[in-house]
Motif scaffolding. Structure first.
Motif, short mmCIF file in Angstrom:
data_model
loop_
_atom_site.label_atom_id
_atom_site.label_comp_id
_atom_site.label_asym_id
_atom_site.label_seq_id
_atom_site.Cartn_x
_atom_site.Cartn_y
_atom_site.Cartn_z
N ARG A 145 20.86 -4.16 15.11
CA ARG A 145 21.04 -5.49 15.69
C ARG A 145 20.01 -6.48 15.18
O ARG A 145 18.89 -6.10 14.84
CB ARG A 145 20.93 -5.42 17.21
N ALA A 158 23.94 4.81 16.12
CA ALA A 158 22.90 3.86 16.49
C ALA A 158 23.31 2.45 16.07
O ALA A 158 23.78 2.25 14.95
CB ALA A 158 21.57 4.23 15.84
N SER A 159 23.11 1.49 16.96
CA SER A 159 23.44 0.12 16.59
C SER A 159 22.28 -0.51 15.82
O SER A 159 21.12 -0.22 16.08
CB SER A 159 23.76 -0.71 17.83
N TRP A 212 21.65 -11.41 20.61
CA TRP A 212 21.68 -10.26 19.69
C TRP A 212 23.03 -10.18 18.99
O TRP A 212 24.07 -10.37 19.61
CB TRP A 212 21.45 -8.95 20.43
N THR A 231 25.14 -7.45 16.65
CA THR A 231 25.22 -6.11 16.07
C THR A 231 25.87 -6.22 14.70
O THR A 231 26.99 -6.71 14.58
CB THR A 231 26.04 -5.17 16.98
N ASP A 268 18.95 2.75 18.80
CA ASP A 268 18.99 1.35 18.43
C ASP A 268 17.93 1.02 17.38
O ASP A 268 16.81 1.52 17.47
CB ASP A 268 18.72 0.53 19.70
N ARG A 289 26.66 0.03 12.67
CA ARG A 289 26.41 1.24 13.44
C ARG A 289 26.17 2.35 12.43
O ARG A 289 26.98 2.58 11.54
CB ARG A 289 27.60 1.60 14.31
#
Length: 86
Positions: A17, A14-15, A5, A7, A66, A10
């Motif tokens: 990815r 919340a990320s 994963w 990233t 996420d 943000r």
């Protein structure tokens, strides 16, 4: 990169990815051809779709944890009063 994963952003905590399998999904979606425009379109459509889920969850008063894209599509994970949902 952890466990495949990456990233990339943000948003409001919340990320966002991407999984390495996303490349395989894009290749299959393009008919196994060299088509960078189609690959980018595949990723953009998936990202906009999942961000739509995130926007709806936020509007409902939920906390988005996420937003992830992978070879089979994507998912948006959110949380309501101590319980996580995917």
């Amino acid at each position: 990169m952890r466990s495949g994963w990456l990233t990339i952003a943000r948003l409001s905590g919340a990320s966002v990815r991407l999984h390495v399998s996303l490349a395989i999904g894009a290749l299959v979606a393009s008919g196994l051809r060299f088509a960078p425009g189609a690959w980018a379109g595949y990723v953009v459509v998936l990202l906009v779709h999942e961000l739509g889920h995130a926007a709806l969850a936020r509007r409902a008063g939920l906390r988005v944890i996420d937003v992830a894209l992978h070879g089979l599509g994507g998912h948006c994970a959110y949380e309501e009063i101590g319980r996580a949902h995917v």
